[in-house]
Design an enzyme around this catalytic site. Sequence first.
Site, PDB file in Angstrom:
ATOM      1  N   ASP A  22      24.115  25.723  23.047  1.00  0.00           N
ATOM      2  CA  ASP A  22      25.013  26.797  23.003  1.00  0.00           C
ATOM      3  C   ASP A  22      26.533  26.426  23.435  1.00  0.00           C
ATOM      4  OD1 ASP A  22      26.416  29.171  23.372  1.00  0.00           O
ATOM      5  OD2 ASP A  22      25.274  29.690  25.327  1.00  0.00           O
ATOM      6  N   ASN A  24      29.415  28.212  23.344  1.00  0.00           N
ATOM      7  CA  ASN A  24      30.234  29.239  23.651  1.00  0.00           C
ATOM      8  C   ASN A  24      29.707  30.176  24.712  1.00  0.00           C
ATOM      9  OD1 ASN A  24      28.339  30.793  22.405  1.00  0.00           O
ATOM     10  ND2 ASN A  24      29.633  31.346  20.699  1.00  0.00           N
ATOM     11  N   ASP A  26      27.356  32.161  24.942  1.00  0.00           N
ATOM     12  CA  ASP A  26      26.842  33.452  24.862  1.00  0.00           C
ATOM     13  C   ASP A  26      25.143  33.435  25.122  1.00  0.00           C
ATOM     14  OD1 ASP A  26      25.978  32.259  22.473  1.00  0.00           O
ATOM     15  OD2 ASP A  26      26.598  33.750  21.315  1.00  0.00           O
ATOM     16  N   ASP A  30      24.180  27.297  18.621  1.00  0.00           N
ATOM     17  CA  ASP A  30      24.801  27.540  17.360  1.00  0.00           C
ATOM     18  C   ASP A  30      25.353  26.200  16.528  1.00  0.00           C
ATOM     19  OD1 ASP A  30      27.099  26.507  19.141  1.00  0.00           O
ATOM     20  OD2 ASP A  30      27.380  28.382  19.774  1.00  0.00           O
ATOM     21  N   ASP A  99      17.074  25.238   5.353  1.00  0.00           N
ATOM     22  CA  ASP A  99      16.038  26.295   5.174  1.00  0.00           C
ATOM     23  C   ASP A  99      16.411  27.282   4.081  1.00  0.00           C
ATOM     24  OD1 ASP A  99      13.461  26.657   5.901  1.00  0.00           O
ATOM     25  OD2 ASP A  99      13.684  26.730   7.938  1.00  0.00           O
ATOM     26  N   ASP A 201      11.010  27.631   2.634  1.00  0.00           N
ATOM     27  CA  ASP A 201      10.083  28.419   3.569  1.00  0.00           C
ATOM     28  C   ASP A 201       9.048  29.533   2.708  1.00  0.00           C
ATOM     29  OD1 ASP A 201       9.448  29.497   6.439  1.00  0.00           O
ATOM     30  OD2 ASP A 201      10.104  31.182   5.281  1.00  0.00           O
ATOM     31  N   GLU A 270       7.055  24.046   1.907  1.00  0.00           N
ATOM     32  CA  GLU A 270       6.126  24.754   2.902  1.00  0.00           C
ATOM     33  C   GLU A 270       4.793  25.375   2.094  1.00  0.00           C
ATOM     34  OE1 GLU A 270       6.046  27.708   6.938  1.00  0.00           O
ATOM     35  OE2 GLU A 270       6.790  28.513   4.873  1.00  0.00           O
ATOM     36  N   HIS A 331       8.532  25.323  14.985  1.00  0.00           N
ATOM     37  CA  HIS A 331       8.875  26.583  15.493  1.00  0.00           C
ATOM     38  C   HIS A 331       7.997  27.601  15.665  1.00  0.00           C
ATOM     39  CE1 HIS A 331       9.821  26.966  11.500  1.00  0.00           C
ATOM     40  NE2 HIS A 331       9.871  28.470  11.694  1.00  0.00           N
ATOM     41  N   ASP A 332       6.744  27.407  14.812  1.00  0.00           N
ATOM     42  CA  ASP A 332       5.712  28.483  14.593  1.00  0.00           C
ATOM     43  C   ASP A 332       4.416  28.345  15.153  1.00  0.00           C
ATOM     44  OD1 ASP A 332       7.273  30.209  13.213  1.00  0.00           O
ATOM     45  OD2 ASP A 332       6.588  29.286  11.104  1.00  0.00           O
TER      46      ASP A 332
END
Length: 540
Positions: A22, A24, A26, A30, A99, A201, A270, A331-332
């Site tokens: 990150d 910035n 928040d 990013d 992706d 994907d 995929e 990530h899944d």
Amino acid sequence: MTSSLWWRGAVIYQVYPRSLMDSNGDGIGDLPGIIEKLDYIASLGVDAIWISPFFKSPMHDFGYDISDYRSIDPIFGHLDDLDRLIKKAHQLGLKIIIDQVLSHTSDQHAWFQESRTSRTNEKADWYVWVDPRDDGSPPNNWLAIFGGVAWEWEPRRGQYYLHNFLKSQPDLNYHCEAVQQQILDEVEFWLKRGVDGLRLDAITFCFHDEALRDNPAKPAEERKGRGFSVDNPYAFQRHLYNNDRPETLAFIEKLRALLNGYPGTVTLGEISTEDSLHSMAEYTAGNNRLHMAYSFELLAEKVSPAYVRETVENLEKNLTEGWSCWAHGNHDVVRVLSRWGGETPTPAMAKLFNTLLLSLRGSVCTYQGEELGLTEAVIEHHKLQDPYGITFWPMFKGRDGCRTPMPWHKTAIAGGFSDSENTWLPVSESHREFAVDVQEHEAGSVLNHYRDFIRWRKQQPLLLEGNIRFVCDSENVLAFYRYTGEQRLLAVFNFSGEAQQFTLPESGGMPVYASPAQTMALAANNRITLAPYGSQFIRF
């Protein structure tokens, strides 16, 4: 290896942008954060970066629900940030793969907003619209992966629309030629911007059966899969008619023809179907479809030497023309060290699993944090973000546990991921001891082992493109040759926590690499000793 085939044997590092860095404050990672960490990624020795979606989106599925294919979502930055990222990556010798979510959009996409208004507008047939049955029910029995039926009622049209995922992710109608052409235009926008490849994907979901036939039931003993276990009714069907339709191959050929106009670019599809190995062969056949197929087979809950051998041999048997891309995490799914490592996973296991993945025939996708040996984070129910996990809690806890922020500095706020303690997912306290700044200074750390092995791997042509042949049937030991012509490299892996003796299948070998580092010598009886969760490589 020619520059146009850079992807064969490549190591591709998957970045989940919300959780890498990150910039910035928040609490959300990013694109500038990725730029900040490009030097670190390059130091790993990987060849390319796959970046999960950063496009404009309402984030109901965290970027896999795109509302504008050509815009960067403001939480990630701007188009010029991506341009800077591509430029710096190329300066560091890294390729950029993005992706592309082509089978569906967000319901906030302008195309869907227009399509849903009437049956006569210009985009009326851009999505899959179907009349109800006489009793008002959906047209068939298709189910959505994230729970419930795959049809949602739209009162403005008096019809149902198809969604294979969330109801806020309507499926595009690829039987409409205008949709196919528009999607090709969207893809070319990014090719013109200099990306080196596309990870496609859910590409097998582009087409649906126009006759809308019911999916047949699946026997109870076959109801298994990655997140589609018996607690999810999706596992109750054979998904023959809402997935993997034959028309998809013709569209893939159009997509490949487009990429051929941008030399050196690559597609990574995929592939998840009722018979994924067969589909991977189909989708990569010839020289006019996908360059690579992303294999799900090592995303299994548990593995053994027998499972790995059977999986790889089956793929090799089917994938006679294509090229595979292996992954044991993304990530899944639950992080590999927690899936494969049992109740007490160790750094030695992480080294073994990474070494194995990087030794198989094919290219490799490695997920951020695997180089650190991260385990699955425990997320309290009230802090969950993943709609999949929220729906199926507690039987299935979703995907948040593998998506938590990267730990960069052990003692820093948010582990150095952000200046804010209020991160989109909590930083796992258990990950702090595995932070990058800790492992950088430990010669035998998982991180430094990862770097060392990739560095050695780059000098081994047999590991990059050689064939593979298994030579051992053992409960605890996996062994295979990587070979071409008369040159052979034997890779041997110990899946147990105790030292194992292994007799080489032939004489005359020279030990060339061992993990953990140890004196490598062949005993008089042509035997080697494998350390607990250790591996060795012998050249013949």
